[in-house]
Every structure is written in C-alpha cells, then in structure tokens.
Scaffold this active site. Sequence first.
Site, PDB file in Angstrom:
ATOM      1  N   HIS A  84      24.138 -22.309   8.760  1.00 12.68           N
ATOM      2  CA  HIS A  84      23.773 -23.382   7.834  1.00 12.68           C
ATOM      3  C   HIS A  84      23.026 -24.460   8.593  1.00 12.68           C
ATOM      4  CE1 HIS A  84      23.915 -26.229   4.574  1.00 12.68           C
ATOM      5  NE2 HIS A  84      24.414 -27.126   5.399  1.00 12.68           N
ATOM      6  N   THR A 105      -7.599  10.372  11.107  1.00 12.06           N
ATOM      7  CA  THR A 105      -8.932   9.793  10.958  1.00 12.06           C
ATOM      8  C   THR A 105      -8.967   8.446  10.236  1.00 12.06           C
ATOM      9  OG1 THR A 105      -9.130  11.315   9.085  1.00 12.06           O
ATOM     10  CG2 THR A 105     -10.224  11.959  11.123  1.00 12.06           C
ATOM     11  N   GLY A 106      -7.795   7.894   9.845  1.00 16.66           N
ATOM     12  CA  GLY A 106      -7.770   6.546   9.283  1.00 16.66           C
ATOM     13  C   GLY A 106      -8.391   6.446   7.900  1.00 16.66           C
ATOM     14  N   LEU A 143      -5.682 -10.934  -0.767  1.00 17.40           N
ATOM     15  CA  LEU A 143      -4.809 -12.120  -0.799  1.00 17.40           C
ATOM     16  C   LEU A 143      -4.729 -12.766   0.581  1.00 17.40           C
ATOM     17  CD1 LEU A 143      -1.833 -10.943  -3.058  1.00 17.40           C
ATOM     18  CD2 LEU A 143      -3.635 -12.571  -3.663  1.00 17.40           C
ATOM     19  N   ILE A 151      -3.599  -6.536  -0.910  1.00 19.90           N
ATOM     20  CA  ILE A 151      -3.020  -7.110   0.307  1.00 19.90           C
ATOM     21  C   ILE A 151      -4.106  -7.779   1.154  1.00 19.90           C
ATOM     22  CG2 ILE A 151      -1.631  -6.587   2.342  1.00 19.90           C
ATOM     23  CD1 ILE A 151      -0.364  -4.307   0.758  1.00 19.90           C
TER      24      ILE A 151
HETATM   25  C1  LIG Z   1      -7.785  -6.162   7.220  1.00 18.81           C
HETATM   26  C2  LIG Z   1      -6.590  -5.306   7.480  1.00 18.81           C
HETATM   27  C3  LIG Z   1      -5.383  -5.903   7.823  1.00 18.81           C
HETATM   28  C4  LIG Z   1      -4.265  -5.111   8.063  1.00 18.81           C
HETATM   29  N1  LIG Z   1      -3.099  -5.727   8.380  1.00 18.81           N
HETATM   30  C5  LIG Z   1      -1.990  -4.994   8.609  1.00 18.81           C
HETATM   31  C6  LIG Z   1      -0.770  -5.615   8.954  1.00 18.81           C
HETATM   32  O1  LIG Z   1      -0.680  -6.835   9.059  1.00 18.81           O
HETATM   33  N2  LIG Z   1       0.308  -4.828   9.167  1.00 18.81           N
HETATM   34  C7  LIG Z   1       0.248  -3.467   9.028  1.00 18.81           C
HETATM   35  O2  LIG Z   1       1.275  -2.794   9.209  1.00 18.81           O
HETATM   36  N3  LIG Z   1      -0.907  -2.841   8.716  1.00 18.81           N
HETATM   37  C8  LIG Z   1      -2.028  -3.574   8.508  1.00 18.81           C
HETATM   38  N4  LIG Z   1      -3.202  -2.947   8.208  1.00 18.81           N
HETATM   39  C9  LIG Z   1      -3.214  -1.488   8.118  1.00 18.81           C
HETATM   40  C10 LIG Z   1      -3.305  -0.844   9.530  1.00 18.81           C
HETATM   41  O3  LIG Z   1      -4.359  -1.445  10.240  1.00 18.81           O
HETATM   42  C11 LIG Z   1      -3.551   0.661   9.380  1.00 18.81           C
HETATM   43  O4  LIG Z   1      -2.525   1.232   8.596  1.00 18.81           O
HETATM   44  C12 LIG Z   1      -3.570   1.374  10.732  1.00 18.81           C
HETATM   45  O5  LIG Z   1      -4.433   0.720  11.618  1.00 18.81           O
HETATM   46  C13 LIG Z   1      -4.006   2.830  10.555  1.00 18.81           C
HETATM   47  O6  LIG Z   1      -4.063   3.486  11.794  1.00 18.81           O
HETATM   48  P1  LIG Z   1      -4.730   4.954  11.902  1.00 18.81           P
HETATM   49  O7  LIG Z   1      -4.470   5.431  13.267  1.00 18.81           O
HETATM   50  O8  LIG Z   1      -4.291   5.772  10.766  1.00 18.81           O
HETATM   51  O9  LIG Z   1      -6.280   4.707  11.680  1.00 18.81           O
HETATM   52  P2  LIG Z   1      -7.405   4.039  12.629  1.00 18.81           P
HETATM   53  O10 LIG Z   1      -6.857   3.064  13.601  1.00 18.81           O
HETATM   54  O11 LIG Z   1      -8.465   3.581  11.695  1.00 18.81           O
HETATM   55  O12 LIG Z   1      -7.950   5.277  13.482  1.00 18.81           O
HETATM   56  C14 LIG Z   1      -8.717   6.297  12.936  1.00 18.81           C
HETATM   57  C15 LIG Z   1      -9.792   6.687  13.920  1.00 18.81           C
HETATM   58  O13 LIG Z   1     -10.369   7.921  13.535  1.00 18.81           O
HETATM   59  C16 LIG Z   1     -11.752   7.888  13.813  1.00 18.81           C
HETATM   60  N5  LIG Z   1     -12.401   8.913  12.975  1.00 18.81           N
HETATM   61  C17 LIG Z   1     -12.505   8.937  11.634  1.00 18.81           C
HETATM   62  N6  LIG Z   1     -13.103  10.083  11.226  1.00 18.81           N
HETATM   63  C18 LIG Z   1     -13.386  10.789  12.344  1.00 18.81           C
HETATM   64  C19 LIG Z   1     -13.992  12.049  12.582  1.00 18.81           C
HETATM   65  N7  LIG Z   1     -14.385  12.846  11.594  1.00 18.81           N
HETATM   66  N8  LIG Z   1     -14.135  12.452  13.861  1.00 18.81           N
HETATM   67  C20 LIG Z   1     -13.699  11.699  14.897  1.00 18.81           C
HETATM   68  N9  LIG Z   1     -13.104  10.498  14.730  1.00 18.81           N
HETATM   69  C21 LIG Z   1     -12.946  10.047  13.476  1.00 18.81           C
HETATM   70  C22 LIG Z   1     -12.138   6.466  13.469  1.00 18.81           C
HETATM   71  O14 LIG Z   1     -13.357   6.095  14.100  1.00 18.81           O
HETATM   72  C23 LIG Z   1     -10.941   5.682  13.976  1.00 18.81           C
HETATM   73  O15 LIG Z   1     -11.118   5.243  15.309  1.00 18.81           O
HETATM   74  C24 LIG Z   1      -4.358  -3.701   7.986  1.00 18.81           C
HETATM   75  C25 LIG Z   1      -5.584  -3.085   7.678  1.00 18.81           C
HETATM   76  C26 LIG Z   1      -6.684  -3.882   7.436  1.00 18.81           C
HETATM   77  C27 LIG Z   1      -8.000  -3.204   7.144  1.00 18.81           C
HETATM   78  N1  LIG Z   2       0.138  -7.187   5.834  1.00 15.51           N
HETATM   79  C1  LIG Z   2      -0.094  -5.882   5.805  1.00 15.51           C
HETATM   80  O1  LIG Z   2       0.764  -5.066   6.081  1.00 15.51           O
HETATM   81  C2  LIG Z   2      -1.454  -5.380   5.434  1.00 15.51           C
HETATM   82  C3  LIG Z   2      -2.538  -6.239   5.408  1.00 15.51           C
HETATM   83  C4  LIG Z   2      -3.763  -5.724   5.006  1.00 15.51           C
HETATM   84  C5  LIG Z   2      -3.895  -4.383   4.689  1.00 15.51           C
HETATM   85  N2  LIG Z   2      -2.823  -3.563   4.736  1.00 15.51           N
HETATM   86  C6  LIG Z   2      -2.932  -2.150   4.342  1.00 15.51           C
HETATM   87  O2  LIG Z   2      -4.241  -1.838   3.936  1.00 15.51           O
HETATM   88  C7  LIG Z   2      -4.202  -1.215   2.659  1.00 15.51           C
HETATM   89  C8  LIG Z   2      -5.460  -1.515   1.905  1.00 15.51           C
HETATM   90  O3  LIG Z   2      -5.473  -2.888   1.490  1.00 15.51           O
HETATM   91  P1  LIG Z   2      -6.346  -3.337   0.257  1.00 15.51           P
HETATM   92  O4  LIG Z   2      -6.024  -4.758  -0.005  1.00 15.51           O
HETATM   93  O5  LIG Z   2      -7.750  -2.944   0.470  1.00 15.51           O
HETATM   94  O6  LIG Z   2      -5.825  -2.396  -0.897  1.00 15.51           O
HETATM   95  P2  LIG Z   2      -4.778  -2.653  -2.071  1.00 15.51           P
HETATM   96  O7  LIG Z   2      -4.611  -1.358  -2.733  1.00 15.51           O
HETATM   97  O8  LIG Z   2      -3.599  -3.402  -1.584  1.00 15.51           O
HETATM   98  O9  LIG Z   2      -5.545  -3.655  -3.058  1.00 15.51           O
HETATM   99  C9  LIG Z   2      -6.731  -3.351  -3.709  1.00 15.51           C
HETATM  100  C10 LIG Z   2      -6.840  -4.292  -4.887  1.00 15.51           C
HETATM  101  O10 LIG Z   2      -8.159  -4.197  -5.423  1.00 15.51           O
HETATM  102  C11 LIG Z   2      -8.043  -4.185  -6.819  1.00 15.51           C
HETATM  103  N3  LIG Z   2      -9.273  -3.612  -7.361  1.00 15.51           N
HETATM  104  C12 LIG Z   2      -9.669  -2.318  -7.386  1.00 15.51           C
HETATM  105  N4  LIG Z   2     -10.883  -2.206  -7.964  1.00 15.51           N
HETATM  106  C13 LIG Z   2     -11.270  -3.459  -8.310  1.00 15.51           C
HETATM  107  C14 LIG Z   2     -12.410  -3.996  -8.936  1.00 15.51           C
HETATM  108  N5  LIG Z   2     -13.415  -3.221  -9.352  1.00 15.51           N
HETATM  109  N6  LIG Z   2     -12.469  -5.327  -9.131  1.00 15.51           N
HETATM  110  C15 LIG Z   2     -11.470  -6.141  -8.734  1.00 15.51           C
HETATM  111  N7  LIG Z   2     -10.364  -5.678  -8.123  1.00 15.51           N
HETATM  112  C16 LIG Z   2     -10.256  -4.356  -7.916  1.00 15.51           C
HETATM  113  C17 LIG Z   2      -6.785  -3.385  -7.098  1.00 15.51           C
HETATM  114  O11 LIG Z   2      -6.289  -3.615  -8.399  1.00 15.51           O
HETATM  115  C18 LIG Z   2      -5.876  -3.962  -6.019  1.00 15.51           C
HETATM  116  O12 LIG Z   2      -5.256  -5.153  -6.449  1.00 15.51           O
HETATM  117  C19 LIG Z   2      -2.951  -1.767   2.013  1.00 15.51           C
HETATM  118  O13 LIG Z   2      -2.438  -0.873   1.036  1.00 15.51           O
HETATM  119  C20 LIG Z   2      -2.015  -1.918   3.154  1.00 15.51           C
HETATM  120  O14 LIG Z   2      -1.284  -0.730   3.319  1.00 15.51           O
HETATM  121  C21 LIG Z   2      -1.597  -4.051   5.101  1.00 15.51           C
END
Ligand SMILES: Cc1cc2nc3c(=O)[nH]c(=O)nc-3n(C[C@H](O)[C@H](O)[C@H](O)COP(=O)(O)OP(=O)(O)OC[C@H]3O[C@@H](n4cnc5c(N)ncnc54)[C@H](O)[C@@H]3O)c2cc1C
Ligand SMILES: NC(=O)c1ccc[n+]([C@@H]2O[C@H](COP(=O)([O-])OP(=O)(O)OC[C@H]3O[C@@H](n4cnc5c(N)ncnc54)[C@H](O)[C@@H]3O)[C@@H](O)[C@H]2O)c1
Length: 480
Positions: A445, A141-142, A184, A181
């Site tokens: 190199h 469910t993400g 930033l 993450i």
């Molecule tokens: C801004 C951002 C940037 C990211 N960048 C990267 C990156 O560069 N590299 C990387 O490796 N990871 C990155 N991630 C993390 C990555 O996107 C997630 O780890 C990954 O998409 C998770 O996949 P999932 O299948 O677990 O969840 P999802 O793709 O979110 O799928 C979960 C699905 O479950 C459905 N769902 C939830 N609850 C229910 C319910 N009760 N009934 C039916 N359906 C339901 C939701 O609608 C959704 O479609 C990023 C995340 C974010 C937010």
């Molecule tokens: N390049 C990638 O692979 C990528 C990119 C984006 C997201 N993701 C995934 O998504 C996950 C979630 O990313 P995220 O950036 O939301 O979570 P994160 O856990 O990386 O960062 C959350 C940040 O918010 C700070 N924080 C918490 N409460 C706060 C408050 N009240 N005020 C100010 N700062 C506060 C925490 O100290 C932390 O630094 C990551 O852990 C990563 O696994 C991956």
Amino acid sequence: MDKRKVDVAIIGAGTAGMGAYRAARKHTDDVVMIEGGPYGTTCARVGCMPSKLLIAAADSAHHMTKASMFGIHPGDVRIDGKAVMERVRRERDRFVSFVLEAVEGFPEAHRVRGHARFLSPNRIAVGDNLEIEAGRVVIATGSRPNIPGFLKEAKDRLIVNDDVFEWQDLPQSVAVFGPGIIGLELGQALSRLGIRVRMFGVGGAVGPLQEDAIRQYALKSFNDEFPLDADAKVQSVERTPEGVSIRFTDPEGGDVTEAFDYLLAATGRRPNVDELDIRNADIAQDDQGSPLFDHYTLQCGDSHVFIVGDANNEAPLLHEAADEGRIAGDNAGRYPDVRAGLRRVPLGVVFTDPQIATVGMTLKQVDERCKGCYAIGEVSFESQGRSRVIGANKGLLHLYGERGSGLFLGAEMFGPAAEHIGHLLAWAVQNRMTVTEMLDMPFYHPVIEEGLRTALRDLSRNLDIGPPPVEQCLDCGPGG
Ligand SMILES: Cc1cc2nc3c(=O)[nH]c(=O)nc-3n(C[C@H](O)[C@H](O)[C@H](O)COP(=O)(O)OP(=O)(O)OC[C@H]3O[C@@H](n4cnc5c(N)ncnc54)[C@H](O)[C@@H]3O)c2cc1C
Ligand SMILES: NC(=O)c1ccc[n+]([C@@H]2O[C@H](COP(=O)([O-])OP(=O)(O)OC[C@H]3O[C@@H](n4cnc5c(N)ncnc54)[C@H](O)[C@@H]3O)[C@@H](O)[C@H]2O)c1
C-alpha cells in the site's frame, strides 16, 4: 548455379530465425541461415525498439504538459524534432549493433545472403546463383505492412513505420490509417510530440480490445487527445503539391477535407510467405495460402518444414517469435524425433497511455470453454488511490474466472501500469491459480496493484466464493 547440401536451412535472420539457428546448431554444424534483406531484425531496426524510443520522448513531453495539475509549471515546452529523431536513431542503432555483432559471430559459411524460394520440398534457390538442398527447412521470413490500394493515392507521402524512424525532423501533421497496435502507439506518440494527428479506422476496432465497455472507454480517452474515428467513412485520398488531402465524413455527418504532410498506413501486416513459391514445398495451406502448422512443434504437417514468428501469423510478437524459433530450430535439428515445446500463456501489451494489456483467454474464449459458467470482476482506476496520487487515474480492468473451480482464466485492461499488471496476471494464468489463491498473495500500500485486488475481490464475489468488496476502501489491506 552453385550447389550446397546442408542438414538445416533457415530462411530469415530475424528474431525467430536467429533463435532457430542457435537451437539447430546444438544438433548439427551443417546449418545455413539465409537473409534477403538487412541484418538487424524487425524488432530492433523498425519495430519494438525505435517505436518505444519515440514513445519515451512523447511521454516526456506529455509529463511536462501534465505537471500543472500538481502545481508545477515548467514553462514553455519546446520540442526539438531534430533532437528527438536523432536520439531515436542513435539508440536504435545501438540496439541494432548488438544484433549485428551476434550475426557476425556466426561462422561465415553459415551466413548466406539473398532471397530464398522453394524449388521443391528440399531444394531452395537463393537469388539466381545458388541452390541449397536441405534436409529440414525453417521458414522465419517475418511480415511486412499490408496497405489497402486506395491509400496508395498518397503516392510518395504514403509512409509506414519504417519511414517514421528515418525522419530527420518532425512534420506538422500526419493522418494515421489503422487504430491497431502500431497506429495507436505511433499516432499517440506523434500527437504528444506536437504533430496534428487524425486517425481513421474501420469496423470500430481499437487496438486488440475485444470488450465493448473497455473499447469505448479507450476510444473516448484517445479522442480527448486527437480525433480518432474507429469506423471512418473516407471518400478520397489525394496527393497534392503540399502533401496529402483526405476527404471524409466526420462523426457528425459533415463532409470534411483535411490536408496532412503524410499518410501513415498502420493497417495490419501480412506474413512474408507469398514470395517463397511455397506451393513447391508440398505442405498443406489454408484458404489464404498460409501453411498449416502445429502450435507446439511448429511443424507443417508431418513434413521436414517448420514455420515460425510473424511468418506463421499466429501471434506476431517478439517473445513468441523467439520461443517459436527456439522450438522449431531444436525440432529441425532432431527431426524426425520432433517434440512439443513450451508455449506460454498469451500476453499482449500496447505501449499507449494508458496502456493496454490482454492476458490468457479472451472473454469469447472463456464463454466457449465455460459454456456460460464464468464471472467477470471489474475495477475502474478513476478513484484508485495510487493512480489518483500520480495523476494516472484512468482506465478499466476486467478479470475472468470459472465458476466452480474458481480458476482465473484471463483479463483485458486499459489502464495505468498495464505492462506490469499484465505480467502478474499472465504468471497467475500460467500457474493455474484460482482467484482465492491470487487474493492470498501480498499487496503493498499504496500501489496500483491494489486496483487489481479490488477487481479480484469483485470477481470472487461474482463467482460466489467471497464476500462483497468494501465500498470506497483505499487501504483495507489483506482480508479487507
Ligand atoms: C512498429 C512495430 C512495433 C512493434 N513493437 C513490438 C513490441 O513492442 N513488442 C512485441 O512483442 N512485438 C512488437 N512488434 C512485433 C515484432 O517486431 C515482431 O513480432 C518480430 O520482430 C517478428 O520477428 P520475426 O523473426 O518473425 O521476423 P523478422 O525480424 O522480420 O525477420 C524476418 C527476416 O526474414 C527475411 N526474409 C523475408 N523473406 C525472405 C526470403 N524469401 N529470403 C530470405 N530472407 C527473407 C527478412 O528480410 C527479415 O530479416 C512490433 C512490430 C512493429 C512493426
Ligand atoms: N506493443 C506491441 O506488442 C506491438 C506493437 C506494434 C506492433 N505489434 C505487432 O504487430 C502487429 C501488426 O500491427 P498493426 O497495428 O499493423 O496491425 P493490427 O492488426 O493491430 O491493426 C491494424 C488496424 O488497421 C485497421 N484497418 C485495416 N484496414 C483499414 C483501412 N482500410 N482503413 C483504416 N483502418 C484499417 C484494422 O481494423 C486494425 O484496427 C500486431 O498485431 C502486433 O502483433 C506489437
């Protein structure tokens, strides 16, 4: 209430859920995949892909402004916010369309729409009109943004990552909460696209960096571009007629009030397990209510329930979600003959500039495993040949190795080409290579990887298995 009976039910059609679906289908055709939101996956719709598209535009603008260091003056750089956002959405929609095509390729009978929740260990309600009895269940469910209450004072100007990608134009200013993450990556990109950005953190954390020297280095580097207080004291957040007003104490102790168009909350994500009525599934949970599960099988206890991807909150990354989905789907199909799947060495990349990479064990884990018997190898990229040539000479790399065995265990990096060096290092950890074996590999190199070689030589020396590295050697080559 309609009723259905299936072998396997998968809740969530994201990356993990779709992987689980494909793997389960190799065992049975009696599968449903239940989706309560839009199809398309978090990664493609609002995560990995649109964020990297925005960063690509920001990098392009940044290269223009940096060109003067090479004696190149491209003139006034004009950022067309509408065009930037239009490309982000157009390319994003293309990626999403591939996912939609894949979903449409699944038989209609397998696709169920609606919010799922447990009625009992084997019974799932979907919306108000359907009940599914499933032999096995995969929870996929993400996660969703976790927003601290006080930020909600920004009211309609409070945004999360999803909202950024819907912008038709770029705003003037954004306050980013959370230098993790997402914060930033998006914050630096917005700053490089000409938006006034200020970033607020808590407790000193900067991205996933664990080592103080690297964290401080990164903090300084980001602060050269936009103000980032990793341990901010925020007094208030208020919605004003124009936008959002934030009162805070600046690092010098001054009482400051600054206005922004938006407040972007990037304060972490929480798994979507709280709305599943998980207590009805009869599986063990930790103190936070997250189901306990096995890292290799993804099975919850010895039950028929599996949990994968962001929902299990272990390593919320795309490649982990895909692996976990595949393993759990296979196990749900073959249950009760559950098998341990291949789990890869931890690898994380943050697409900032410089990039961040984390590989294998953290320094704390190394210390626990080796009981103090380890060494660190270091390189600074400031004088590294290739990095200097291309004007990317910023950053630090630390490598960890075990004394005696000489095994390479992990690394933390803030520096150029970390996405590539991180892969080399992860492959080395997974292949259980020693530092000596890694030094036996070819290094061209002049390349950034020569910086990695310098760090390996330093590590080899600190493990007492190699000679001291030659100082200031730009081209010593193998054995140098
Ligand atoms: C801004 C951002 C940037 C990211 N960048 C990267 C990156 O560069 N590299 C990387 O490796 N990871 C990155 N991630 C993390 C990555 O996107 C997630 O780890 C990954 O998409 C998770 O996949 P999932 O299948 O677990 O969840 P999802 O793709 O979110 O799928 C979960 C699905 O479950 C459905 N769902 C939830 N609850 C229910 C319910 N009760 N009934 C039916 N359906 C339901 C939701 O609608 C959704 O479609 C990023 C995340 C974010 C937010
Ligand atoms: N390049 C990638 O692979 C990528 C990119 C984006 C997201 N993701 C995934 O998504 C996950 C979630 O990313 P995220 O950036 O939301 O979570 P994160 O856990 O990386 O960062 C959350 C940040 O918010 C700070 N924080 C918490 N409460 C706060 C408050 N009240 N005020 C100010 N700062 C506060 C925490 O100290 C932390 O630094 C990551 O852990 C990563 O696994 C991956």
